[in-house]
Design a protein around this motif. Sequence first.
Motif, mmCIF file in Angstrom:
data_model
loop_
_atom_site.group_PDB
_atom_site.id
_atom_site.type_symbol
_atom_site.label_atom_id
_atom_site.label_comp_id
_atom_site.label_asym_id
_atom_site.label_seq_id
_atom_site.Cartn_x
_atom_site.Cartn_y
_atom_site.Cartn_z
ATOM 1 N N GLY A 62 39.290 65.733 31.421
ATOM 2 C CA GLY A 62 39.078 66.681 30.347
ATOM 3 C C GLY A 62 40.379 67.245 29.813
ATOM 4 N N GLY A 63 40.256 68.090 28.790
ATOM 5 C CA GLY A 63 41.425 68.630 28.123
ATOM 6 C C GLY A 63 41.914 69.911 28.782
ATOM 7 N N THR A 64 42.973 70.472 28.210
ATOM 8 C CA THR A 64 43.523 71.727 28.695
ATOM 9 C C THR A 64 42.736 72.878 28.133
ATOM 10 N N PRO A 65 42.923 74.110 28.675
ATOM 11 C CA PRO A 65 42.183 75.248 28.161
ATOM 12 C C PRO A 65 42.401 75.424 26.663
ATOM 13 N N ALA A 66 41.356 75.841 25.971
ATOM 14 C CA ALA A 66 41.407 75.943 24.519
ATOM 15 C C ALA A 66 42.407 76.994 24.082
ATOM 16 N N SER A 67 43.217 76.616 23.083
ATOM 17 C CA SER A 67 44.127 77.582 22.492
ATOM 18 C C SER A 67 43.890 77.711 20.994
ATOM 19 N N VAL A 68 42.778 77.060 20.532
ATOM 20 C CA VAL A 68 42.389 77.160 19.136
ATOM 21 C C VAL A 68 40.971 77.692 19.104
ATOM 22 N N PRO A 69 40.531 78.271 18.006
ATOM 23 C CA PRO A 69 39.152 78.761 17.941
ATOM 24 C C PRO A 69 38.169 77.639 18.241
ATOM 25 N N ALA A 70 37.229 77.906 19.111
ATOM 26 C CA ALA A 70 36.261 76.890 19.519
ATOM 27 C C ALA A 70 34.919 77.167 18.884
ATOM 28 N N PRO A 71 34.112 76.142 18.687
ATOM 29 C CA PRO A 71 32.756 76.352 18.198
ATOM 30 C C PRO A 71 31.925 77.051 19.250
ATOM 31 N N PRO A 72 30.837 77.679 18.857
ATOM 32 C CA PRO A 72 29.995 78.337 19.858
ATOM 33 C C PRO A 72 29.435 77.327 20.828
ATOM 34 N N PRO A 73 29.386 77.661 22.119
ATOM 35 C CA PRO A 73 28.850 76.715 23.099
ATOM 36 C C PRO A 73 27.349 76.591 22.955
ATOM 37 N N PRO A 74 26.781 75.480 23.435
ATOM 38 C CA PRO A 74 25.331 75.314 23.398
ATOM 39 C C PRO A 74 24.662 76.267 24.380
ATOM 40 N N PRO A 75 23.352 76.477 24.250
ATOM 41 C CA PRO A 75 22.648 77.338 25.187
ATOM 42 C C PRO A 75 22.835 76.857 26.614
ATOM 43 N N ALA A 76 22.829 77.798 27.543
ATOM 44 C CA ALA A 76 23.176 77.465 28.931
ATOM 45 C C ALA A 76 22.040 76.807 29.683
ATOM 46 N N THR A 77 20.825 77.284 29.515
ATOM 47 C CA THR A 77 19.732 76.748 30.311
ATOM 48 C C THR A 77 18.481 76.594 29.476
ATOM 49 N N ASP A 78 17.569 75.845 30.046
ATOM 50 C CA ASP A 78 16.251 75.676 29.432
ATOM 51 C C ASP A 78 15.255 75.433 30.547
ATOM 52 N N SER A 79 14.304 76.308 30.701
ATOM 53 C CA SER A 79 13.373 76.177 31.817
ATOM 54 C C SER A 79 12.209 75.270 31.495
ATOM 55 N N GLY A 80 11.885 75.108 30.208
ATOM 56 C CA GLY A 80 10.671 74.369 29.868
ATOM 57 C C GLY A 80 10.716 72.914 30.237
ATOM 58 N N SER A 81 11.841 72.242 29.948
ATOM 59 C CA SER A 81 11.869 70.801 30.159
ATOM 60 C C SER A 81 12.065 70.412 31.607
ATOM 61 N N GLY A 333 15.356 67.146 18.979
ATOM 62 C CA GLY A 333 16.586 67.925 19.115
ATOM 63 C C GLY A 333 16.612 68.695 20.408
ATOM 64 N N VAL A 334 17.006 69.987 20.318
ATOM 65 C CA VAL A 334 17.134 70.809 21.516
ATOM 66 C C VAL A 334 16.350 72.119 21.407
ATOM 67 N N THR A 335 15.425 72.201 20.436
ATOM 68 C CA THR A 335 14.684 73.452 20.269
ATOM 69 C C THR A 335 13.907 73.804 21.536
ATOM 70 N N ASN A 336 13.226 72.829 22.128
ATOM 71 C CA ASN A 336 12.459 73.073 23.349
ATOM 72 C C ASN A 336 13.004 72.322 24.553
ATOM 73 N N GLY A 337 14.097 71.634 24.398
ATOM 74 C CA GLY A 337 14.631 70.835 25.499
ATOM 75 C C GLY A 337 15.551 69.760 24.959
ATOM 76 N N ASN A 338 15.929 68.859 25.816
ATOM 77 C CA ASN A 338 16.892 67.820 25.438
ATOM 78 C C ASN A 338 16.182 66.585 24.907
ATOM 79 N N ASN A 339 15.405 66.766 23.854
ATOM 80 C CA ASN A 339 14.563 65.682 23.380
ATOM 81 C C ASN A 339 15.288 64.688 22.482
ATOM 82 N N TRP A 340 16.559 64.949 22.196
ATOM 83 C CA TRP A 340 17.370 63.963 21.473
ATOM 84 C C TRP A 340 17.790 62.812 22.384
ATOM 85 N N TRP A 341 17.702 63.011 23.669
ATOM 86 C CA TRP A 341 18.254 62.100 24.686
ATOM 87 C C TRP A 341 17.298 60.930 24.911
ATOM 88 N N TYR A 342 17.532 59.798 24.236
ATOM 89 C CA TYR A 342 16.678 58.622 24.326
ATOM 90 C C TYR A 342 15.194 59.026 24.356
#
Length: 633
Positions: A62-81, A333-342
């Motif tokens: 992976g890369g070094t710690p960010a020193s430029v503005p980063a995009p917002p991270p994705p949601p951390a968890t999802d219990s439904g899927s 997509g990711v509204t209710n889970g990781n349904n974009w994944w194959y």
Amino acid sequence: MLRKVGTRRSLKTGCSSSIAISDVQFMTYVKPHDSPASAFPRRALSILFLFALTACGGGGGGGTPASVPAPPPPPATDSGSNGGTPMPSNPDVSEDDTDAPVDLGVGPVTTAGLLTDVLTELAASGELMTIYKPRDVTPQAYTAGVFGPAFSWPVMPIHMVLLPDGRVLAYGTDDKGVQGAQFHYAVWDPNWNPTLLGADSSPFQLLSHSTGTDLFCSTQLVLPSSGEVLLAGGDRTVNGKRNYATADVNFFNPSNNSVRRDSASMAYRRWYGTAVTTDKGEVVVLGGRDNLYFAGNKNTPGTAVSYSTTPEIYVPGTGWRALPGAESGEAFGVTNGNNWWYPKSWLAPDGRILTITHEGNFYTLDTAGDGTLTKLEGKLPGANWNLPAVMYAPGKILSLRNNAVASLVDINGAQPVVTRTEPLSAWRKWGFGTVLADGTVWVNGGSVGANVNADAVYTSELWDPATGKWTLTASAQKPRLYHNSSLLLPSGAVLTGGGGSPGPVRHLNGEVYFPPYLFNPDGSLAARPVITGLSSQVVNWSGSLQVSLGSATAIERVMLVRTGSSTHSFASEQRARALEFKQDGQTLTVTAPDSATEMPPGYYMLFVFQRNAQAPADAKRLVPSQARIIKLG
């Protein structure tokens, strides 16, 4: 031209260690991408590695710690899927290659020399290529089947496709097991016989890919219209960072083993999308990620994650059409889970495309016009994105869910009917489910913890739709974890292989599983019926096909099994169906299915079954022929 590379040297692998190759010779022949088929025989690679495990490293981390503005991270968890258990809502774990050992398999050969020379000697006695076939089989094979020896592959077979000529197209990594299919792909002939006139120099062909598209984690299937393989999407590198998506469309031509990129791309970039053949022979592509989330660093700007939530359809001879009326973050997509994944999607008996999301919801896609998406009733238990689901018969699905739960879904009516069947013996994350020649489902590989060698499941198991019961079957030699694949062969055996990019071990090897139906009670190979000819290689729905047999032995069953295309614990094209037939001596008259929504246009393996004369009379044990591949529609 053939080029002899050497007999003794150290092969640098890109890490601090090297592979010591002692008394090993290998030859390569790579056909230029744009060379006509008539100018070059299909020849490529012969390798004999006399070791099973060698240290090797890949690319950086992976890369070094960010020193430029980063995009917002994705949601951390999802219990439904995950059925109530917190899990990453965005499984964008780094796939950067790590320093992982390489396992090239071991095989049965223990003497130095060219693999081709060894196989030529085996073929001289009338045998075909036997490097993958089992030895010292015991009576246990009658109930459990048996694996053949592990054997080397020139690439990791992350993606596998059974071609209309019975060979296997495989791709996913380079020739060292490092993720990426921008430069290499391979073709394997399980029936290779070097004594035949015009035979290839090797059962394997390591071929040069030069279209510029990295096919890693694309989607693929055989087009009914042409027999070519459609390769949609894949991997893209942005600012030195991998695993962004591409909208490229490529085609593999089995007649000359070439890959070409189409001038028209998809409307949406897709990485980890799913392709499904419709009843009209068109191809619907769903899901996949567009942009990768990357926090960025002092040298590279960050990017925000995005997904391809609008399906689109490919019409041969016309091109691509987006289906904006079916856009859905919930289904793809990711509204209710990781349904974009194959996405787990299939052609349903009513002509629509059914999708089962990882959290267990049902959606159907009507491809008319701009497309229409409908949410159906019912719900399955939650499942990780890395658990298999198999349409074992038209409209009937075996879906493996969390905690080894096995659910059945019948979509032959207006709404899905959900029931439970007996659970599996183990939780198989990144396992694989394969429809066998007789319509049963064989499940292999995986691990209790995702992609963990320590709790890998080596045993396999067989599910019978007639009883709803699982039977433990043979154990593999190698773990099959993330990026493994399995595929039914015309022999009735199952090719398994790969796993391990980016680790914990890069498996540049495969094994073939031989199911119980191929054996007698004493472990010897059962006598098999022989198909000597067909009245046609093509049959239309409700049409008839004459099948010539090697003897007048009574045929008990005829099965039609769609040729497979598999990757990432899923093969959307699988399905099997028994056919009606009449026998007159050594001729069968077989009636084709009457519905294109039940058995869509494309290529199928036709198996005929006779009773095993050595089995107990009350066992009703049937033995399949070697299949003939036919085209339906």
